[in-house]
Design a protein around this motif. Structure first.
Motif, PDB file in Angstrom:
ATOM      1  N   ARG A  36      10.743   5.787  -5.465  1.00 34.61           N
ATOM      2  CA  ARG A  36      10.959   4.951  -4.675  1.00 34.61           C
ATOM      3  C   ARG A  36      10.960   3.427  -5.205  1.00 34.61           C
ATOM      4  O   ARG A  36      11.451   2.535  -4.616  1.00 34.61           O
ATOM      5  CB  ARG A  36       9.783   5.168  -3.400  1.00 34.61           C
ATOM      6  CG  ARG A  36      10.523   4.449  -2.177  1.00 34.61           C
ATOM      7  CD  ARG A  36      11.707   4.817  -1.345  1.00 34.61           C
ATOM      8  NE  ARG A  36      12.027   4.341  -0.247  1.00 34.61           N
ATOM      9  CZ  ARG A  36      13.293   3.611  -0.147  1.00 34.61           C
ATOM     10  NH1 ARG A  36      14.288   3.714  -1.029  1.00 34.61           N
ATOM     11  NH2 ARG A  36      13.367   3.259   0.923  1.00 34.61           N
ATOM     12  N   CYS A  37       9.837   3.183  -5.840  1.00 32.86           N
ATOM     13  CA  CYS A  37       9.434   1.957  -6.090  1.00 32.86           C
ATOM     14  C   CYS A  37      10.509   1.425  -7.334  1.00 32.86           C
ATOM     15  O   CYS A  37      10.804   0.302  -7.253  1.00 32.86           O
ATOM     16  CB  CYS A  37       8.023   1.825  -6.746  1.00 32.86           C
ATOM     17  SG  CYS A  37       6.577   1.977  -5.723  1.00 32.86           S
ATOM     18  N   ASN A  68      16.730  -5.099  -6.397  1.00 34.64           N
ATOM     19  CA  ASN A  68      16.036  -6.356  -6.525  1.00 34.64           C
ATOM     20  C   ASN A  68      16.584  -7.130  -7.747  1.00 34.64           C
ATOM     21  O   ASN A  68      16.996  -8.259  -7.844  1.00 34.64           O
ATOM     22  CB  ASN A  68      14.583  -6.610  -5.869  1.00 34.64           C
ATOM     23  CG  ASN A  68      14.499  -6.296  -4.543  1.00 34.64           C
ATOM     24  OD1 ASN A  68      14.487  -7.399  -3.707  1.00 34.64           O
ATOM     25  ND2 ASN A  68      14.203  -5.070  -4.025  1.00 34.64           N
ATOM     26  N   GLY A  82       5.803   3.942  -0.377  1.00 36.79           N
ATOM     27  CA  GLY A  82       6.618   3.081  -1.262  1.00 36.79           C
ATOM     28  C   GLY A  82       7.047   1.895  -0.805  1.00 36.79           C
ATOM     29  O   GLY A  82       6.895   0.643  -1.269  1.00 36.79           O
ATOM     30  N   TYR A  86      13.317   0.235  -5.340  1.00 38.84           N
ATOM     31  CA  TYR A  86      13.585  -1.258  -4.877  1.00 38.84           C
ATOM     32  C   TYR A  86      13.737  -2.148  -6.031  1.00 38.84           C
ATOM     33  O   TYR A  86      14.090  -3.176  -6.051  1.00 38.84           O
ATOM     34  CB  TYR A  86      12.042  -1.233  -4.352  1.00 38.84           C
ATOM     35  CG  TYR A  86      11.611  -0.655  -2.999  1.00 38.84           C
ATOM     36  CD1 TYR A  86      12.596  -1.217  -2.031  1.00 38.84           C
ATOM     37  CD2 TYR A  86      10.699   0.055  -2.672  1.00 38.84           C
ATOM     38  CE1 TYR A  86      12.188  -0.657  -0.462  1.00 38.84           C
ATOM     39  CE2 TYR A  86      10.613   0.574  -1.408  1.00 38.84           C
ATOM     40  CZ  TYR A  86      11.306   0.217  -0.151  1.00 38.84           C
ATOM     41  OH  TYR A  86      11.311   0.748   0.928  1.00 38.84           O
ATOM     42  N   LEU A  87      12.891  -1.843  -7.313  1.00 35.66           N
ATOM     43  CA  LEU A  87      13.275  -2.862  -8.280  1.00 35.66           C
ATOM     44  C   LEU A  87      14.721  -2.846  -8.771  1.00 35.66           C
ATOM     45  O   LEU A  87      15.232  -3.840  -9.124  1.00 35.66           O
ATOM     46  CB  LEU A  87      12.356  -2.407  -9.556  1.00 35.66           C
ATOM     47  CG  LEU A  87      10.776  -2.676  -9.519  1.00 35.66           C
ATOM     48  CD1 LEU A  87      10.082  -1.846 -10.570  1.00 35.66           C
ATOM     49  CD2 LEU A  87      10.715  -4.197  -9.520  1.00 35.66           C
ATOM     50  N   LEU A 125       3.078  -2.859  -9.143  1.00 31.80           N
ATOM     51  CA  LEU A 125       3.574  -1.744  -8.639  1.00 31.80           C
ATOM     52  C   LEU A 125       3.096  -0.302  -9.550  1.00 31.80           C
ATOM     53  O   LEU A 125       2.809   0.422  -8.829  1.00 31.80           O
ATOM     54  CB  LEU A 125       5.120  -1.555  -8.919  1.00 31.80           C
ATOM     55  CG  LEU A 125       5.756  -2.622  -7.810  1.00 31.80           C
ATOM     56  CD1 LEU A 125       7.494  -2.727  -8.000  1.00 31.80           C
ATOM     57  CD2 LEU A 125       5.613  -2.155  -6.351  1.00 31.80           C
ATOM     58  N   ARG A 128       4.399  -7.664  -3.422  1.00 34.87           N
ATOM     59  CA  ARG A 128       5.123  -9.219  -3.130  1.00 34.87           C
ATOM     60  C   ARG A 128       4.026  -9.917  -2.434  1.00 34.87           C
ATOM     61  O   ARG A 128       3.747 -11.181  -2.800  1.00 34.87           O
ATOM     62  CB  ARG A 128       6.114  -8.871  -2.205  1.00 34.87           C
ATOM     63  CG  ARG A 128       7.369  -8.179  -2.551  1.00 34.87           C
ATOM     64  CD  ARG A 128       8.244  -9.138  -3.262  1.00 34.87           C
ATOM     65  NE  ARG A 128       8.477 -10.006  -2.567  1.00 34.87           N
ATOM     66  CZ  ARG A 128       9.482 -10.344  -1.655  1.00 34.87           C
ATOM     67  NH1 ARG A 128      10.400  -9.275  -1.538  1.00 34.87           N
ATOM     68  NH2 ARG A 128       9.733 -11.569  -0.917  1.00 34.87           N
ATOM     69  N   MET A 186       5.793  -7.850 -11.215  1.00 38.26           N
ATOM     70  CA  MET A 186       6.065  -7.034 -10.087  1.00 38.26           C
ATOM     71  C   MET A 186       5.954  -5.402 -10.708  1.00 38.26           C
ATOM     72  O   MET A 186       5.325  -4.584 -10.216  1.00 38.26           O
ATOM     73  CB  MET A 186       7.418  -7.159  -9.431  1.00 38.26           C
ATOM     74  CG  MET A 186       7.619  -8.205  -8.576  1.00 38.26           C
ATOM     75  SD  MET A 186       6.216  -8.009  -6.693  1.00 38.26           S
ATOM     76  CE  MET A 186       7.167  -6.684  -6.004  1.00 38.26           C
ATOM     77  N   ARG A 187       6.408  -5.475 -11.798  1.00 37.61           N
ATOM     78  CA  ARG A 187       6.419  -4.096 -12.434  1.00 37.61           C
ATOM     79  C   ARG A 187       4.870  -3.478 -12.901  1.00 37.61           C
ATOM     80  O   ARG A 187       4.649  -2.581 -12.728  1.00 37.61           O
ATOM     81  CB  ARG A 187       7.214  -4.038 -13.779  1.00 37.61           C
ATOM     82  CG  ARG A 187       8.702  -3.767 -13.485  1.00 37.61           C
ATOM     83  CD  ARG A 187       9.384  -3.351 -14.786  1.00 37.61           C
ATOM     84  NE  ARG A 187       9.442  -4.502 -15.831  1.00 37.61           N
ATOM     85  CZ  ARG A 187      10.309  -5.427 -15.761  1.00 37.61           C
ATOM     86  NH1 ARG A 187      11.334  -5.356 -14.935  1.00 37.61           N
ATOM     87  NH2 ARG A 187      10.106  -6.342 -16.857  1.00 37.61           N
ATOM     88  N   TRP A 209       5.438  -1.608  -2.172  1.00 41.15           N
ATOM     89  CA  TRP A 209       6.377  -2.793  -2.383  1.00 41.15           C
ATOM     90  C   TRP A 209       5.937  -4.163  -1.559  1.00 41.15           C
ATOM     91  O   TRP A 209       5.757  -5.310  -2.435  1.00 41.15           O
ATOM     92  CB  TRP A 209       7.656  -2.486  -2.136  1.00 41.15           C
ATOM     93  CG  TRP A 209       8.710  -3.685  -2.124  1.00 41.15           C
ATOM     94  CD1 TRP A 209       8.998  -4.602  -1.237  1.00 41.15           C
ATOM     95  CD2 TRP A 209       9.501  -3.980  -3.543  1.00 41.15           C
ATOM     96  NE1 TRP A 209      10.325  -5.575  -1.944  1.00 41.15           N
ATOM     97  CE2 TRP A 209      10.163  -5.161  -3.104  1.00 41.15           C
ATOM     98  CE3 TRP A 209       9.104  -3.518  -4.850  1.00 41.15           C
ATOM     99  CZ2 TRP A 209      11.000  -6.016  -4.257  1.00 41.15           C
ATOM    100  CZ3 TRP A 209       9.888  -4.367  -5.804  1.00 41.15           C
ATOM    101  CH2 TRP A 209      10.754  -5.281  -5.500  1.00 41.15           C
ATOM    102  N   ARG A 210       5.573  -4.069  -0.529  1.00 41.49           N
ATOM    103  CA  ARG A 210       5.017  -5.428   0.296  1.00 41.49           C
ATOM    104  C   ARG A 210       3.704  -5.764  -0.283  1.00 41.49           C
ATOM    105  O   ARG A 210       3.574  -7.247  -0.200  1.00 41.49           O
ATOM    106  CB  ARG A 210       5.064  -4.874   1.812  1.00 41.49           C
ATOM    107  CG  ARG A 210       6.457  -4.756   2.510  1.00 41.49           C
ATOM    108  CD  ARG A 210       6.299  -4.664   3.991  1.00 41.49           C
ATOM    109  NE  ARG A 210       5.660  -6.209   4.303  1.00 41.49           N
ATOM    110  CZ  ARG A 210       4.863  -6.281   5.521  1.00 41.49           C
ATOM    111  NH1 ARG A 210       4.720  -5.386   6.310  1.00 41.49           N
ATOM    112  NH2 ARG A 210       4.595  -7.355   5.852  1.00 41.49           N
TER     113      ARG A 210
END
Length: 202
Positions: free
Chosen positions: A91-92, A99, A26, A95-96, A61, A34, A57-58, A30-31
């Motif tokens: 997990r993702c 952020n 995850g 992160y969303l 991901l 990005r 991003m969604r 995410w990285r």
């Protein structure tokens, strides 16, 4: 400069649960997402900070979750794969949630949380991506094009003519290579290579 990823467990020979592996992947996913966004910006695509940023991003991901799920197919039995992919989505989503909440503020009362929106999106898109193939060379044409078609309307009109080629031919191969490398490292049970300093090298 090439993106560097930490992909090996401190003690890789010790068994890890699907959830532990998903936590590590995850962070990598995410990285990589990005990184894709940053590369798109450097290529001249306007993805503004705020709502457009997280919409992009969604989608990326959700795509990378599907990539990781296909890669897990060769490594895990059905039950472990399901546990891994579920934990990866969550997990993702975490992160969303963190952020988006920090940048956009809380959602309106009664509206789905940022976390719930991503989980719903993954549930919706998993059936769509399941229609496409994934081989030794990674996602097939339809798999890659579907991501491009979902990203296209998120961009300004001036960028839409070029986005499919950029996503399909440039961004997806780079991202899939990075996620594959991450999966290979996280799922490896081989001892980590010793650093040069540990070997007494200058």
């Amino acid at each position: 400069m090439a993106m560097r990823l930490k992909t090996h467990w401190f003690k890789p020979e010790q068994p890890k649960t699907p959830e532990q592996n998903a936590g590590a992947i995850g962070f990598i996913v995410w990285r990589v997402a990005r990184n894709m966004l940053d590369r798109m910006r450097k290529a001249g695509f306007d993805i503004d900070v705020g709502v457009p940023y997280f919409a992009f991003m969604r989608e990326v991901l959700a795509f990378l979750v599907q990539v990781a799920d296909r890669l897990a197919y060769a490594r895990l039995d059905a039950a472990s794969r399901a546990a891994f992919t579920t934990a990866l989505v969550l997990r993702c989503a975490d992160y969303l949630e963190e952020n988006e909440g920090d940048l956009l503020g809380p959602v309106e009362a009664g509206a789905p949380s940022y976390r719930e929106r991503f989980i719903d999106l993954c549930n919706e898109l998993s059936a769509h991506y399941a229609e496409f193939g994934f081989g030794d060379d990674g996602p097939d044409f339809g798999f890659r094009r579907y991501l491009g078609s979902r990203v296209e309307p998120l961009l300004p009109e001036k960028d839409r003519r070029w986005v499919l080629d950029q996503v399909m031919d440039i961004e997806v191969p780079e991202a899939v290579t990075l996620v594959t490398r991450g999966m290979d490292g996280v799922f490896s049970t081989e001892p980590r290579p010793r650093r040069a300093s540990a070997l007494g090298a200058d």
